[in-house]
Design a protein around this motif. Structure first.
Motif, PDB file in Angstrom:
ATOM      1  N   GLY A 162      29.271  34.943  46.493  1.00  0.00           N
ATOM      2  CA  GLY A 162      28.163  35.849  46.772  1.00  0.00           C
ATOM      3  C   GLY A 162      27.275  36.032  45.555  1.00  0.00           C
ATOM      4  N   TRP A 163      27.888  36.195  44.390  1.00  0.00           N
ATOM      5  CA  TRP A 163      27.123  36.341  43.149  1.00  0.00           C
ATOM      6  C   TRP A 163      26.348  35.059  42.841  1.00  0.00           C
ATOM      7  N   LEU A 164      27.019  33.925  42.905  1.00  0.00           N
ATOM      8  CA  LEU A 164      26.353  32.661  42.590  1.00  0.00           C
ATOM      9  C   LEU A 164      25.180  32.390  43.529  1.00  0.00           C
ATOM     10  N   SER A 165      25.290  32.836  44.776  1.00  0.00           N
ATOM     11  CA  SER A 165      24.222  32.591  45.748  1.00  0.00           C
ATOM     12  C   SER A 165      22.950  33.375  45.439  1.00  0.00           C
ATOM     13  N   THR A 166      23.036  34.370  44.557  1.00  0.00           N
ATOM     14  CA  THR A 166      21.831  35.118  44.182  1.00  0.00           C
ATOM     15  C   THR A 166      20.908  34.298  43.292  1.00  0.00           C
ATOM     16  N   GLY A 167      21.467  33.270  42.644  1.00  0.00           N
ATOM     17  CA  GLY A 167      20.684  32.473  41.712  1.00  0.00           C
ATOM     18  C   GLY A 167      20.498  33.143  40.364  1.00  0.00           C
ATOM     19  N   LEU A 168      21.235  34.221  40.113  1.00  0.00           N
ATOM     20  CA  LEU A 168      21.065  34.987  38.880  1.00  0.00           C
ATOM     21  C   LEU A 168      22.159  34.719  37.846  1.00  0.00           C
ATOM     22  N   SER A 169      23.015  33.768  38.121  1.00  0.00           N
ATOM     23  CA  SER A 169      24.101  33.454  37.200  1.00  0.00           C
ATOM     24  C   SER A 169      23.541  33.002  35.851  1.00  0.00           C
ATOM     25  N   ASN A 170      24.201  33.447  34.792  1.00  0.00           N
ATOM     26  CA  ASN A 170      23.817  32.992  33.461  1.00  0.00           C
ATOM     27  C   ASN A 170      24.766  31.898  32.964  1.00  0.00           C
ATOM     28  N   GLY A 171      25.631  31.413  33.847  1.00  0.00           N
ATOM     29  CA  GLY A 171      26.560  30.353  33.484  1.00  0.00           C
ATOM     30  C   GLY A 171      27.861  30.847  32.894  1.00  0.00           C
ATOM     31  N   ASP A 172      27.956  32.146  32.664  1.00  0.00           N
ATOM     32  CA  ASP A 172      29.166  32.732  32.083  1.00  0.00           C
ATOM     33  C   ASP A 172      29.894  33.549  33.149  1.00  0.00           C
ATOM     34  N   ASP A 173      30.181  32.885  34.270  1.00  0.00           N
ATOM     35  CA  ASP A 173      30.755  33.579  35.409  1.00  0.00           C
ATOM     36  C   ASP A 173      32.275  33.620  35.319  1.00  0.00           C
ATOM     37  N   PRO A 174      32.871  34.695  35.810  1.00  0.00           N
ATOM     38  CA  PRO A 174      34.338  34.773  35.800  1.00  0.00           C
ATOM     39  C   PRO A 174      34.947  33.781  36.774  1.00  0.00           C
ATOM     40  N   THR A 175      36.178  33.443  36.537  1.00  0.00           N
ATOM     41  CA  THR A 175      36.912  32.589  37.464  1.00  0.00           C
ATOM     42  C   THR A 175      37.419  33.440  38.623  1.00  0.00           C
ATOM     43  N   PRO A 176      37.782  32.809  39.744  1.00  0.00           N
ATOM     44  CA  PRO A 176      38.396  33.586  40.824  1.00  0.00           C
ATOM     45  C   PRO A 176      39.636  34.346  40.342  1.00  0.00           C
ATOM     46  N   ALA A 177      40.428  33.770  39.435  1.00  0.00           N
ATOM     47  CA  ALA A 177      41.612  34.466  38.918  1.00  0.00           C
ATOM     48  C   ALA A 177      41.214  35.709  38.132  1.00  0.00           C
ATOM     49  N   ALA A 178      40.145  35.626  37.357  1.00  0.00           N
ATOM     50  CA  ALA A 178      39.686  36.793  36.589  1.00  0.00           C
ATOM     51  C   ALA A 178      39.160  37.873  37.529  1.00  0.00           C
ATOM     52  N   ILE A 179      38.474  37.457  38.579  1.00  0.00           N
ATOM     53  CA  ILE A 179      37.993  38.435  39.561  1.00  0.00           C
ATOM     54  C   ILE A 179      39.174  39.084  40.260  1.00  0.00           C
ATOM     55  N   ARG A 180      40.171  38.308  40.631  1.00  0.00           N
ATOM     56  CA  ARG A 180      41.370  38.866  41.280  1.00  0.00           C
ATOM     57  C   ARG A 180      42.025  39.905  40.379  1.00  0.00           C
ATOM     58  N   ALA A 181      42.124  39.617  39.099  1.00  0.00           N
ATOM     59  CA  ALA A 181      42.705  40.574  38.145  1.00  0.00           C
ATOM     60  C   ALA A 181      41.849  41.839  38.080  1.00  0.00           C
ATOM     61  N   ARG A 182      40.537  41.672  38.107  1.00  0.00           N
ATOM     62  CA  ARG A 182      39.664  42.852  38.086  1.00  0.00           C
ATOM     63  C   ARG A 182      39.834  43.671  39.355  1.00  0.00           C
TER      64      ARG A 182
ATOM     65  N   GLY B 131      26.580  61.787  49.209  1.00  0.00           N
ATOM     66  CA  GLY B 131      25.661  60.898  48.508  1.00  0.00           C
ATOM     67  C   GLY B 131      26.368  60.014  47.494  1.00  0.00           C
ATOM     68  N   PHE B 132      25.640  58.994  47.047  1.00  0.00           N
ATOM     69  CA  PHE B 132      26.197  58.065  46.061  1.00  0.00           C
ATOM     70  C   PHE B 132      25.073  57.300  45.383  1.00  0.00           C
ATOM     71  N   THR B 133      25.454  56.581  44.336  1.00  0.00           N
ATOM     72  CA  THR B 133      24.521  55.760  43.583  1.00  0.00           C
ATOM     73  C   THR B 133      25.015  54.315  43.570  1.00  0.00           C
ATOM     74  N   LEU B 134      24.136  53.448  43.128  1.00  0.00           N
ATOM     75  CA  LEU B 134      24.522  52.070  42.825  1.00  0.00           C
ATOM     76  C   LEU B 134      23.475  51.486  41.889  1.00  0.00           C
ATOM     77  N   TRP B 135      23.848  50.390  41.244  1.00  0.00           N
ATOM     78  CA  TRP B 135      22.926  49.642  40.390  1.00  0.00           C
ATOM     79  C   TRP B 135      22.753  48.277  40.999  1.00  0.00           C
ATOM     80  N   ALA B 136      21.551  47.749  40.898  1.00  0.00           N
ATOM     81  CA  ALA B 136      21.270  46.394  41.359  1.00  0.00           C
ATOM     82  C   ALA B 136      20.504  45.654  40.272  1.00  0.00           C
ATOM     83  N   ASN B 137      20.830  44.395  40.107  1.00  0.00           N
ATOM     84  CA  ASN B 137      20.101  43.559  39.165  1.00  0.00           C
ATOM     85  C   ASN B 137      18.625  43.598  39.551  1.00  0.00           C
ATOM     86  N   THR B 138      17.766  43.844  38.598  1.00  0.00           N
ATOM     87  CA  THR B 138      16.337  43.981  38.907  1.00  0.00           C
ATOM     88  C   THR B 138      15.757  42.721  39.548  1.00  0.00           C
ATOM     89  N   ALA B 139      16.306  41.559  39.227  1.00  0.00           N
ATOM     90  CA  ALA B 139      15.795  40.302  39.776  1.00  0.00           C
ATOM     91  C   ALA B 139      16.352  39.980  41.162  1.00  0.00           C
TER      92      ALA B 139
END
Length: 133
Positions: free
Chosen positions: A8-28, A88-96
């Motif tokens: 989902g993140w990669l499909s945004t086209g906003l990756s800087n090439g320093d993306d976590p691995t699936p294992a790192a995401i699972r740990a998070r 109510g709640f908040t969220l942040w979104a990448n400006t791009a």
């Protein structure tokens, strides 16, 4: 689920090439669940196609399998945030990330400010808020 998040993140086209691995995401995911995350998933034929993760007062993550974007999955998950946080709640979104920002605004969120992300001040994000009524 880690794959939906990463794809989902990669499909945004906003990756800087320093993306976590699936294992790192699972740990998070495990770490954030232990810290109080509420996690909901959307599935189709037993496969996770979307995820919504919240902390009290905040939508932390909303990602969809890229093949399922534009098919109402995010629109089906988002009311769960409103149900869990009716005050109510908040969220942040990448400006791009125009697609995500348009989605949040269609869901009734209000843009507050464009400012540094509190936990990563080098990133400038759009701060959104949803309030009932």
């Amino acid at each position: 689920m880690a794959r939906v998040w990463l794809d989902g993140w990669l499909s945004t086209g906003l990756s800087n090439g320093d993306d976590p691995t699936p294992a790192a995401i699972r740990a998070r995911i495990d770490k954030d669940l232990a810290k109080g995350w509420t996690l909901m998933v959307a599935t189709a034929e037993g496969v996770v196609i979307g995820m919504l993760a919240t902390y009290p007062g905040k939508v932390d993550q909303l990602f969809l399998d890229p093949d399922w974007k534009g098919r109402g999955i995010g629109k089906a998950l988002f009311p769960e945030a409103k149900r869990l946080m009716p005050e109510g709640f908040t969220l942040w979104a990448n400006t791009a990330n125009a697609r995500a920002r348009e989605f949040y605004e269609r869901q009734g969120m209000t843009l507050g400010e464009i400012a540094p992300r509190p936990d990563k001040p080098e990133q400038i994000v759009a701060h959104y808020r949803w309030s009932p009524g």
